[in-house]
Scaffold this active site. Structure first.
Site, PDB file in Angstrom:
ATOM      1  N   ASP A  11       0.860  -1.183   0.000  1.00 10.29           N
ATOM      2  CA  ASP A  11       0.000   0.000   0.000  1.00 10.29           C
ATOM      3  C   ASP A  11       0.897   1.234   0.000  1.00 10.29           C
ATOM      4  OD1 ASP A  11      -2.175   1.645   0.110  1.00 10.29           O
ATOM      5  OD2 ASP A  11      -2.762   1.140   2.157  1.00 10.29           O
ATOM      6  N   ASP A 105      -2.616   2.433  -6.188  1.00 14.66           N
ATOM      7  CA  ASP A 105      -1.607   2.454  -5.125  1.00 14.66           C
ATOM      8  C   ASP A 105      -1.633   1.238  -4.207  1.00 14.66           C
ATOM      9  OD1 ASP A 105      -4.046   3.059  -3.984  1.00 14.66           O
ATOM     10  OD2 ASP A 105      -3.275   4.645  -2.688  1.00 14.66           O
ATOM     11  N   GLU A 106      -2.262   0.161  -4.631  1.00 14.13           N
ATOM     12  CA  GLU A 106      -2.443  -0.965  -3.720  1.00 14.13           C
ATOM     13  C   GLU A 106      -2.534  -2.262  -4.520  1.00 14.13           C
ATOM     14  OE1 GLU A 106      -5.614  -2.161  -0.150  1.00 14.13           O
ATOM     15  OE2 GLU A 106      -6.008  -0.460  -1.473  1.00 14.13           O
TER      16      GLU A 106
END
Length: 465
Positions: A11, A105-106
């Protein structure tokens, strides 16, 4: 749930805001809020400095301004976020072919599918350390939190534990197999996948606030309150039972390895050694995928940013390192190195599931007696990606967007209105820049694309638009 801690969750930390702080030196350590610019705008991301004032994502921009009136409110630059995301996802795919992006983003990564010793907890810890270092280097300063566990649920919990605000200085957390149930017991029921505000409120009415509370509840009570599927799933997850697989979002259509060099290369022998090394790495990944390739590609970016590529298509399919290296070096021989090369890459594509005999032969010295099909492409890089932007409404200058001024150089929009654009002339890697206001109709003022990152992902890791 697996017997090994073989699922990783990455993350990125305050991703959009961190990209802005990276690219705007004056904002480092300052409260930055992406989104919420307009009267009815909503916050997309807040930096950790802004979160100290109570600002969080999905908050109305008007409320965020009341809480943090001195924060920098930026409209957002999706082009920059997408580029950094591609770099992160490409880096994860070096660990394993099974990467499941959840957002820009993950992502989850199945380490069992990669070349990782999942039985060794120390080795897993080192994998996370090296991954964070590579992400920071390739994104030129962005930070991420990494969690590892025996399931998606455990990996996600671990990455939350690793967040900076949790006090983990190394931003890495690993939940060892056998400790899962005890680790999650004190956590809020909201930590269970699928438990949102509505479900949490219904659990609260039943007196179930923590995962331990949910675990102790009667399954029949939860099924009655939430329905059979949701109730049964909640019980299983509260007991750390999670068999959800990591599902790759797509199958790569090519495999490639490339490097950008600190200094332009002009010596052919040095380039040959690099190409041979890249070919070996590509073949290692090709063999791991269980596929065979018919097309071999050599890519080069010249000192003037011209991109040159050449491909050889065989009549058969191969996974031979010697064969692929031989073809790549042969294509290198046709490349003019006098002006210097800043990037070299080797790739394979046009996959088959079995090896196929080639219909041409090679003599004892490696010379091809029958020529395969060869295609060549030379693409000049236009100034658009890192210079002036062509498509942009020059009448509207949202805060945060990139610009170039013929006299003052590269910068970004601090604010605009009443025919004036206030600019800060700085960029990633520069000193903190000066602020200057110019007329909106100044012919020397131009919208610009963001500066590109030095490291670019291999071609198969760049989804087609």
């Amino acid at each position: 749930m697996r017997s090994t801690a073989s699922i990783l969750h990455l993350d990125m930390d305050a991703f959009f805001a961190s990209v802005e702080q990276r690219d705007k030196p004056s904002l480092v350590g300052k409260a930055v809020i992406v989104g919420g610019v307009g009267g009815r705008g909503v916050v997309a991301t807040a930096s950790y400095e802004a979160r100290k004032f109570g600002v969080h994502s999905a908050m109305a921009g008007s409320q965020a301004r009341r809480l943090a009136p001195n924060a920098a409110f930026l409209s957002g630059r999706f082009e920059s976020y997408r580029e950094s995301s591609k770099v992160v996802m490409a880096t994860l795919r070096e660990l394993s072919p099974l990467v499941e992006p959840l957002s820009l983003d993950e992502a989850f990564v199945d380490l069992e599918a990669g070349d990782v010793d999942v039985e060794n907890l120390d080795a897993l810890q080192q994998v996370a350390v090296e991954l964070r270092a590579r992400v920071a280097e390739r994104t030129e300063g962005l930070s991420c939190s990494v969690g590892i566990g025996s399931s998606k649920f455990m990996a996600k919990v671990a990455s939350e534990m690793a967040k900076p605000q949790r006090g983990h200085t190394d931003q890495i957390a690993l939940i060892a197999p056998g400790t899962e149930a005890d680790t999650i017991a004190p956590l809020s029921a909201r930590a269970i996948p699928g438990v949102g505000p509505v479900t949490a409120e219904r659990l609260e009415k039943l007196g179930l606030r923590t995962i331990a509370d949910v675990r102790a509840a009667r399954e029949s009570e939860l099924v009655h309150e939430l329905g059979h599927a949701s109730g049964a799933s909640l019980v299983a997850l509260s007991r750390a039972r999670d068999d959800r697989p990591v599902v790759a979002s797509r199958i790569a259509k090519s495999i490639s390895v490339e490097d950008t060099f600190e200094h332009d290369l002009t010596h052919r022998e040095e380039c040959r050694q690099i190409v041979e090394r890249h070919a070996g790495l590509v073949c290692g990944r090709l063999k791991k995928s269980g596929q065979f390739a018919r097309t071999v590609t050599l890519k080069a970016k010249m000192a003037d940013f011209t991109v040159w590529s050449r491909s050889v298509t065989l009549t058969g399919a191969t996974d031979s390192p010697e064969r692929i290296s031989q073809l790549a070096v042969r294509m290198l021989d046709s490349l003019d190195l006098r002006e210097g090369v800043r990037l070299l890459g080797v790739g394979v594509s046009n996959f088959a599931t079995s090896a196929q005999e080639e219909l041409f032969v090679v003599d004892d010295e490696g010379r091809l007696l029958d020529e395969p099909e060869v295609t060549e492409e030379i693409t000049p890089i236009q100034p658009g990606p890192f210079g002036r932007r062509r498509s942009f409404d020059g009448r509207n200058w949202p805060p945060g967007v990139d610009l170039i001024h013929d006299e003052y150089g590269r910068g970004w929009v601090w604010g605009s209105g009443h025919g004036i654009v206030t600019c800060r002339f700085e960029y990633r890697g520069s000193e903190i820049g000066r602020v200057k206001s110019v007329p909106q109709d100044d012919e020397a003022l131009h919208p610009a694309h963001p500066l590109p990152l030095a490291w670019q992902p291999p071609q198969e890791d760049v989804p087609s638009e």
